[in-house]
Design a protein around this motif. Structure first.
Motif, PDB file in Angstrom:
ATOM      1  N   THR A  10      30.984  49.808  44.901  1.00 51.30           N
ATOM      2  CA  THR A  10      30.269  51.041  44.549  1.00 51.30           C
ATOM      3  C   THR A  10      30.496  52.131  45.615  1.00 51.30           C
ATOM      4  O   THR A  10      29.984  53.235  45.486  1.00 51.30           O
ATOM      5  N   SER A  15      34.956  52.402  44.412  1.00 54.83           N
ATOM      6  CA  SER A  15      34.639  52.843  43.043  1.00 54.83           C
ATOM      7  C   SER A  15      35.897  53.375  42.353  1.00 54.83           C
ATOM      8  O   SER A  15      36.090  53.152  41.150  1.00 54.83           O
ATOM      9  N   ASP A  32      28.172  44.433  46.152  1.00 53.07           N
ATOM     10  CA  ASP A  32      27.893  45.490  47.142  1.00 53.07           C
ATOM     11  C   ASP A  32      26.407  45.402  47.489  1.00 53.07           C
ATOM     12  O   ASP A  32      25.581  45.149  46.610  1.00 53.07           O
ATOM     13  N   LEU A  34      24.738  47.956  48.615  1.00 51.99           N
ATOM     14  CA  LEU A  34      24.251  49.340  48.458  1.00 51.99           C
ATOM     15  C   LEU A  34      23.789  49.960  49.782  1.00 51.99           C
ATOM     16  O   LEU A  34      23.011  50.903  49.773  1.00 51.99           O
ATOM     17  N   SER A  37      25.910  53.173  49.384  1.00 49.26           N
ATOM     18  CA  SER A  37      26.275  53.659  48.037  1.00 49.26           C
ATOM     19  C   SER A  37      25.070  53.478  47.129  1.00 49.26           C
ATOM     20  O   SER A  37      24.043  52.956  47.562  1.00 49.26           O
ATOM     21  N   LYS A  39      23.538  52.754  42.842  1.00 46.92           N
ATOM     22  CA  LYS A  39      23.820  52.198  41.506  1.00 46.92           C
ATOM     23  C   LYS A  39      24.303  53.250  40.518  1.00 46.92           C
ATOM     24  O   LYS A  39      24.910  52.913  39.509  1.00 46.92           O
ATOM     25  N   VAL A  41      26.652  55.112  40.712  1.00 48.78           N
ATOM     26  CA  VAL A  41      28.110  55.048  40.620  1.00 48.78           C
ATOM     27  C   VAL A  41      28.529  54.222  39.404  1.00 48.78           C
ATOM     28  O   VAL A  41      29.520  54.532  38.729  1.00 48.78           O
ATOM     29  N   LEU A  42      27.735  53.190  39.088  1.00 47.73           N
ATOM     30  CA  LEU A  42      28.085  52.316  37.954  1.00 47.73           C
ATOM     31  C   LEU A  42      28.043  53.100  36.644  1.00 47.73           C
ATOM     32  O   LEU A  42      28.894  52.916  35.777  1.00 47.73           O
ATOM     33  N   PHE A  55      27.942  43.832  38.096  1.00 45.86           N
ATOM     34  CA  PHE A  55      27.600  44.239  39.467  1.00 45.86           C
ATOM     35  C   PHE A  55      26.565  43.296  40.053  1.00 45.86           C
ATOM     36  O   PHE A  55      25.599  42.938  39.381  1.00 45.86           O
ATOM     37  N   GLU A  57      24.104  42.996  43.424  1.00 49.11           N
ATOM     38  CA  GLU A  57      23.619  43.593  44.675  1.00 49.11           C
ATOM     39  C   GLU A  57      23.428  42.464  45.688  1.00 49.11           C
ATOM     40  O   GLU A  57      22.365  41.851  45.772  1.00 49.11           O
TER      41      GLU A  57
END
Ligand code: NAD
Ligand code: UFG
Length: 336
Positions: A10, A15, A32, A34, A37, A39, A41-42, A55, A57
């Motif tokens: 992410t 990305s 990731d 985070l 970065s 979420k 981005v998803l 994904f 976390e």
């Protein structure tokens, strides 16, 4: 479709990697924590590709949770982007950098060995080159004598990967990035760090959009074309294209061969800080304010690569100009 584990997927570069993998018919699975970065981005990856990737976390330092991902999927290869990457911060918090970057990577490599997925593309950096030599840096140049803990963690992991090639039959493509800039052409993903950016172009962009008053130019009396620092800026889309070529290289290699193959990913030419400011002014149609500040500790006057090995072996060459990269960063900043 082949599953590719993308650590740090992410993040800024990861990305773009995820989008390119989807568009090339792979199935990327993102891990990731985070820490740098979000979420969101998803959602943007989904807007670009029509697919929302799986994904998790998870922090790479969390072995058990990371193992649960290896239990769930059969991975063809790993793209390893996850890293704490702020050079200045790494000198203030060296233990965090050692722990995050080294322990996280060790967990990943151990699970790769255990689950028999030994193909990896590693995101290394120009910072591993021994600065005693002047640029252009070639893959065979000496590495080491790093000037900050961030660089040390890249140097150490490169060496650990060499061991894993020799003793555990890993197949490693080690990519030494020069200075990634720019954003995806949709302008939905790009680089927008929280707080005050460390890197030049994100800083310039914050000035352009009025979030910071003026660019601080770290010194103008180097022995360079105009006295300011010179770097080899590479568009993130070119950089990611290099990863696809590297993946192809690994996939085509014989199963019973193992290797640690290093490639520089850069353009081979250098742009100065003042040129970056000038190009940005031309693109936005107004002056970008700047002031001259003292040298930043650890900075080299000039850093650029010889990218010929990647061209010869991978058939890869950077295509996108620095001006187009600045334009993409600007459009991304306006759209975010
Ligand atoms: P980024 O910070 O945008 O992305 C890194 C991602 O890794 C982030 O999303 C972060 O949340 C995640 N992460 C960090 N530690 C983690 C952990 N322990 N577990 C799980 N996730 C974790 O950085 P980027 O610019 O996209 O960089 C990607 C890679 O490229 C890094 O390895 C970086 O060192 C390398 N690199 C970057 C540059 C550059 O200028 N951007 C230059 C050379 C090399
Ligand atoms: N610079 C300024 N003002 C700023 C920021 C940077 O004048 O506010 C100058 C620097 O002195 C240097 C040039 O702009 O001359 C580029 O600096 P960056 O911080 O953007 O990039 P670096 O080359 O220092 O480092 C970057 C990444 C590292 C990576 C390295 C090589 O931050 O993670 O590229 O790939 F290792």
């Amino acid at each position: 479709m082949k599953n590719i584990l993308v650590t740090g997927g992410t993040g800024y570069i990861g990305s773009h990697g995820v989008v390119a993998l989807i568009e090339s018919g792979y199935t990327p699975i993102i891990v990731d924590n985070l820490s740098n970065s979000s979420k969101e981005v998803l959602e943007n990856i989904q807007k670009i590709t029509g697919i929302k990737p799986d994904f998790y976390e998870i922090d790479l330092r969390d072995y058990e949770n990371l193992e649960s991902v290896f239990q769930k999927y059969d991975f063809e290869a790993v793209l390893h982007f996850a890293w704490a990457k702020a050079v200045g911060e790494s000198s203030e918090k060296p233990f965090y950098y050692y722990e995050n970057n080294i322990l996280g990577s060790l967990n990943l490599f151990e699970l790769m060995e255990q689950y028999d997925c030994k193909k990896i593309i590693f995101s290394s950096s120009a910072t591993v080159y021994d600065s005693i030599k002047s640029p252009p840096f070639v893959e065979t140049d000496m590495t080491g004598n790093t000037t900050n803990p961030y660089g040390t963690t890249k140097f150490l992991i490169e060496n650990i990967l060499k061991d894993l090639v020799n003793h555990k039959s890993f197949q490693v493509v080690n990519l030494r990035y020069f200075n990634p800039v720019g954003a995806h052409k949709s302008w939905l993903i790009g680089e927008n760090p929280n707080g005050i950016p460390n890197n030049l172009l994100p800083f310039i962009m914050k000035v352009v959009v009025g979030e910071l008053p003026a660019v601080q130019v770290f010194w103008d009396d180097y022995e360079t074309k105009d006295g300011t620092g010179e770097r080899d800026y590479i568009h993130v889309l070119d950089l990611i294209d290099g990863h696809l070529k590297a993946l192809n290289f690994i996939e085509k290699s014989q199963e019973n061969t193992w290797f640690f193959e290093v490639f520089n990913l850069g353009t081979g030419s250098a742009t100065s800080v003042k040129e970056m400011i000038q190009f940005t002014s031309e693109i936005i149609g107004r002056e970008v304010l700047y002031s001259i500040k003292p040298r930043r500790t650890g900075d080299l006057p000039s850093s650029f690569c010889d990218p010929l090995k990647a061209e010869k072996v991978l058939g890869w060459k950077a295509q996108i100009s620095i001006k187009e990269a600045i334009e993409d960063s600007y459009n991304f900043m306006k759209k975010r």
